[in-house]
Design a protein around this motif. Sequence first.
Motif, PDB file in Angstrom:
ATOM      1  N   GLN A   1      -9.851 -18.367   3.524  1.00  0.00           N
ATOM      2  CA  GLN A   1      -9.299 -18.439   4.874  1.00  0.00           C
ATOM      3  C   GLN A   1      -8.710 -17.120   5.356  1.00  0.00           C
ATOM      4  OE1 GLN A   1      -6.492 -21.691   4.407  1.00  0.00           O
ATOM      5  NE2 GLN A   1      -8.038 -23.190   5.010  1.00  0.00           N
ATOM      6  N   SER A   2      -8.839 -16.061   4.578  1.00  0.00           N
ATOM      7  CA  SER A   2      -8.288 -14.775   5.006  1.00  0.00           C
ATOM      8  C   SER A   2      -9.277 -14.063   5.922  1.00  0.00           C
ATOM      9  CB  SER A   2      -7.981 -13.897   3.793  1.00  0.00           C
ATOM     10  OG  SER A   2      -9.169 -13.334   3.256  1.00  0.00           O
ATOM     11  N   LEU A   3      -8.806 -13.014   6.552  1.00  0.00           N
ATOM     12  CA  LEU A   3      -9.650 -12.189   7.406  1.00  0.00           C
ATOM     13  C   LEU A   3     -10.907 -11.731   6.665  1.00  0.00           C
ATOM     14  CD1 LEU A   3      -9.931 -10.346  10.035  1.00  0.00           C
ATOM     15  CD2 LEU A   3      -8.784  -8.590   8.671  1.00  0.00           C
ATOM     16  N   PHE A   4     -10.742 -11.359   5.411  1.00  0.00           N
ATOM     17  CA  PHE A   4     -11.836 -10.779   4.646  1.00  0.00           C
ATOM     18  C   PHE A   4     -12.743 -11.821   3.995  1.00  0.00           C
ATOM     19  CE2 PHE A   4      -8.290  -7.763   4.554  1.00  0.00           C
ATOM     20  CZ  PHE A   4      -8.900  -6.601   4.972  1.00  0.00           C
ATOM     21  N   THR A   5     -12.261 -13.035   3.829  1.00  0.00           N
ATOM     22  CA  THR A   5     -13.002 -14.022   3.032  1.00  0.00           C
ATOM     23  C   THR A   5     -13.403 -15.261   3.811  1.00  0.00           C
ATOM     24  OG1 THR A   5     -10.932 -15.050   2.272  1.00  0.00           O
ATOM     25  CG2 THR A   5     -11.848 -13.274   0.915  1.00  0.00           C
ATOM     26  N   ALA A   6     -13.192 -15.268   5.117  1.00  0.00           N
ATOM     27  CA  ALA A   6     -13.452 -16.478   5.907  1.00  0.00           C
ATOM     28  C   ALA A   6     -14.927 -16.869   5.916  1.00  0.00           C
ATOM     29  CB  ALA A   6     -12.950 -16.289   7.335  1.00  0.00           C
ATOM     30  N   GLY A   7     -15.804 -15.946   5.590  1.00  0.00           N
ATOM     31  CA  GLY A   7     -17.225 -16.266   5.541  1.00  0.00           C
ATOM     32  C   GLY A   7     -17.646 -16.982   4.280  1.00  0.00           C
ATOM     33  N   PHE A   8     -16.751 -17.064   3.312  1.00  0.00           N
ATOM     34  CA  PHE A   8     -17.016 -17.769   2.063  1.00  0.00           C
ATOM     35  C   PHE A   8     -16.321 -19.131   2.084  1.00  0.00           C
ATOM     36  CE2 PHE A   8     -16.652 -13.207   0.880  1.00  0.00           C
ATOM     37  CZ  PHE A   8     -17.931 -12.988   0.392  1.00  0.00           C
ATOM     38  N   GLU A   9     -16.814 -20.037   1.290  1.00  0.00           N
ATOM     39  CA  GLU A   9     -16.111 -21.294   1.068  1.00  0.00           C
ATOM     40  C   GLU A   9     -15.177 -21.140  -0.119  1.00  0.00           C
ATOM     41  OE1 GLU A   9     -18.481 -24.749   0.657  1.00  0.00           O
ATOM     42  OE2 GLU A   9     -19.647 -24.387   2.471  1.00  0.00           O
ATOM     43  N   SER A  10     -13.974 -21.624   0.033  1.00  0.00           N
ATOM     44  CA  SER A  10     -13.053 -21.590  -1.106  1.00  0.00           C
ATOM     45  C   SER A  10     -13.675 -22.333  -2.281  1.00  0.00           C
ATOM     46  CB  SER A  10     -11.715 -22.242  -0.729  1.00  0.00           C
ATOM     47  OG  SER A  10     -11.050 -21.499   0.256  1.00  0.00           O
ATOM     48  N   GLY A  11     -13.600 -21.726  -3.445  1.00  0.00           N
ATOM     49  CA  GLY A  11     -14.170 -22.322  -4.637  1.00  0.00           C
ATOM     50  C   GLY A  11     -15.604 -21.920  -4.907  1.00  0.00           C
ATOM     51  N   SER A  12     -16.242 -21.243  -3.946  1.00  0.00           N
ATOM     52  CA  SER A  12     -17.624 -20.817  -4.158  1.00  0.00           C
ATOM     53  C   SER A  12     -17.673 -19.657  -5.140  1.00  0.00           C
ATOM     54  CB  SER A  12     -18.281 -20.421  -2.840  1.00  0.00           C
ATOM     55  OG  SER A  12     -17.600 -19.331  -2.235  1.00  0.00           O
ATOM     56  N   VAL A  13     -18.830 -19.433  -5.732  1.00  0.00           N
ATOM     57  CA  VAL A  13     -19.026 -18.374  -6.714  1.00  0.00           C
ATOM     58  C   VAL A  13     -19.876 -17.275  -6.088  1.00  0.00           C
ATOM     59  CG1 VAL A  13     -19.986 -17.779  -8.968  1.00  0.00           C
ATOM     60  CG2 VAL A  13     -18.836 -19.974  -8.649  1.00  0.00           C
ATOM     61  N   VAL A  14     -19.413 -16.055  -6.198  1.00  0.00           N
ATOM     62  CA  VAL A  14     -20.131 -14.896  -5.671  1.00  0.00           C
ATOM     63  C   VAL A  14     -20.302 -13.878  -6.790  1.00  0.00           C
ATOM     64  CG1 VAL A  14     -19.286 -15.229  -3.324  1.00  0.00           C
ATOM     65  CG2 VAL A  14     -17.970 -13.804  -4.906  1.00  0.00           C
ATOM     66  N   SER A  15     -21.137 -12.888  -6.524  1.00  0.00           N
ATOM     67  CA  SER A  15     -21.418 -11.862  -7.530  1.00  0.00           C
ATOM     68  C   SER A  15     -21.303 -10.481  -6.912  1.00  0.00           C
ATOM     69  CB  SER A  15     -22.824 -12.062  -8.109  1.00  0.00           C
ATOM     70  OG  SER A  15     -23.109 -11.098  -9.096  1.00  0.00           O
ATOM     71  N   PHE A  16     -20.465  -9.638  -7.514  1.00  0.00           N
ATOM     72  CA  PHE A  16     -20.285  -8.255  -7.084  1.00  0.00           C
ATOM     73  C   PHE A  16     -20.403  -7.343  -8.299  1.00  0.00           C
ATOM     74  CE2 PHE A  16     -17.070  -9.901  -3.760  1.00  0.00           C
ATOM     75  CZ  PHE A  16     -18.068 -10.087  -2.811  1.00  0.00           C
ATOM     76  N   PRO A  17     -20.865  -6.109  -8.109  1.00  0.00           N
ATOM     77  CA  PRO A  17     -20.833  -5.151  -9.216  1.00  0.00           C
ATOM     78  C   PRO A  17     -19.394  -4.726  -9.517  1.00  0.00           C
ATOM     79  CG  PRO A  17     -22.392  -4.474  -7.506  1.00  0.00           C
ATOM     80  CD  PRO A  17     -21.545  -5.562  -6.933  1.00  0.00           C
TER      81      PRO A  17
END
Length: 225
Positions: free
Chosen positions: A126-142
């Motif tokens: 729900q933050s400015l930077f993370t609103a495009g993600f669903e809370s609890g979802s799994v993402v992958s970054f280097p």
Amino acid sequence: MAFRGAVITFPGSNCDRDMAVALEKVSGEPALRVWHADADLPDRLDMIAIPGGFSYGDYLRCGAIASRSPVMRAVVRAAERGVPVLGVCNGFQVLTESGLLPGALMRNAQLNFTCREARLTVENGQSLFTAGFESGSVVSFPIAHHDGNYFADAETLDQIEGDGRVAFRYLDEVNGSQRRIAGVLNAGGNVLGMMPHPERAIEPELGGTDGRVLFESAIGALVGA
């Protein structure tokens, strides 16, 4: 109104161009480049990014010297006014050293440099930077760091957890970070520090696009897209 983002460069920064490219690809506007010795920031900035690298060769503590650069005084003032600030890897270290974020980044628990993909859970969607993600979802970054072991005392950890200020958490053990914390927000939600590199995950050709979502979230909100 066109997006105006700035990328700070310190001696030893090596991800500043990657960050500038990410901002331009998502916003369509070239990022403004700011040198560490500049005492002032450009007018009307929508967002400030502090990139990864090895500012000042990581002497003393990682980010410690950079946090005393003239430009950081202006960055702190801007953040206190509510301007969004994103610090990645060394940028996260600079933000903790400058007092904009709690805690500290210490040497990895394995005492070696870690460079690989890392899976993260989105703890706060729900933050400015993370609103495009669903809370609890799994993402992958280097990830690529030697000093990414996030540390804070138990009281501070409990507070940031309770306030929903943990943005990302490593899905698996990566570097010894307390509670596997990979990214932290400030109390106002306009400052995010994270060790993983979203700017290295903005195109399929780079191996993934999860990072693009982060930039789209912030830039879209800031320009009203």
